[in-house]
Design a protein around this motif. Structure first.
Motif, PDB file in Angstrom:
ATOM      1  N   LYS A  56       0.869  -1.194   0.000  1.00  0.00           N
ATOM      2  CA  LYS A  56       0.000   0.000   0.000  1.00  0.00           C
ATOM      3  C   LYS A  56       0.895   1.231   0.000  1.00  0.00           C
ATOM      4  CE  LYS A  56      -3.804   0.504   2.757  1.00  0.00           C
ATOM      5  NZ  LYS A  56      -4.405   0.717   4.092  1.00  0.00           N
ATOM      6  N   ARG A  60      -1.565   6.556   0.954  1.00  0.00           N
ATOM      7  CA  ARG A  60      -2.841   5.954   1.376  1.00  0.00           C
ATOM      8  C   ARG A  60      -2.792   5.566   2.849  1.00  0.00           C
ATOM      9  NH1 ARG A  60      -5.885   4.377  -3.334  1.00  0.00           N
ATOM     10  NH2 ARG A  60      -7.263   3.144  -2.036  1.00  0.00           N
ATOM     11  N   ASP A  74      -5.779   9.267  -5.067  1.00  0.00           N
ATOM     12  CA  ASP A  74      -6.403   7.948  -4.944  1.00  0.00           C
ATOM     13  C   ASP A  74      -5.973   7.017  -6.070  1.00  0.00           C
ATOM     14  OD1 ASP A  74      -7.882   7.389  -2.729  1.00  0.00           O
ATOM     15  OD2 ASP A  74      -9.545   8.682  -3.370  1.00  0.00           O
TER      16      ASP A  74
END
Ligand code: AKG
Ligand code: FE2
Length: 150
Positions: A56, A60, A74
């Motif tokens: 990730k 984020r 995003d």
């Protein structure tokens, strides 16, 4: 073996993580800079059941922690890699700087793995005491088996 796979660094430390079933997991983190030679790769060999390995992006993860002031991108989605037995996953610099990684729970495989573990324990209990030395030999044997693949 790692050199054959294009990883030229000399490694001087090995860490063994054992996930006894699909409930065992490691949450999102980055490996500590304090423990690593700067810019060195992290090489991971998997043995046993197939598991997911997730990456990730830093931005984020920061937003999840409530810090959404600096990041609004995003577009960088989570990356999932299935790590199968015998696979080698190398995290090269600077991935560990910008990406968190985790090995999440995999509840679908609990029954399968549970059976496998019980079978091994029953088999060995008959002939050996459950000694630390024997467990070490078993781990060593598994590594030998792995190295023969390459
Ligand atoms: O066991 C794994 O696949 C990951 C472990 C890990 O990320 C760690 O020990 O820092
Ligand atoms: Fe890690």
């Amino acid at each position: 073996m790692l050199k054959k796979k294009g990883v030229s660094n000399d490694f001087n430390f090995a860490l063994v993580n054992r996930y006894k079933d699909g409930k065992d997991y490691i949450g999102y983190h980055r490996d500590s800079d304090n423990d690593l030679v700067p810019q060195s790769p992290i090489a991971m060999v998997s043995l046993g059941a197939t598991r997911d390995f997730l990456f990730k992006h830093y931005s984020r993860q920061q937003r999840k922690k409530g810090d959404d002031t600096k990041f609004d991108d995003d577009a960088i989605t989570e990356v999932k890699i299935e790590v199968v037995s015998g696979s080698l996953l190398v995290i090269n610099h600077p991935t560990n700087v910008f990406w968190y990684h985790s090995l999440p729970k995999r509840l679908k495989i609990i029954v399968f793995l549970h059976e496998k573990i019980i079978f091994n324990q029953n088999f060995f209990k008959k002939r050996y005491t459950n000694s630390v030395v024997f467990k070490c030999i078993l781990v060593f044997y598994k590594y030998l088996q792995f190295f023969q693949k390459f």
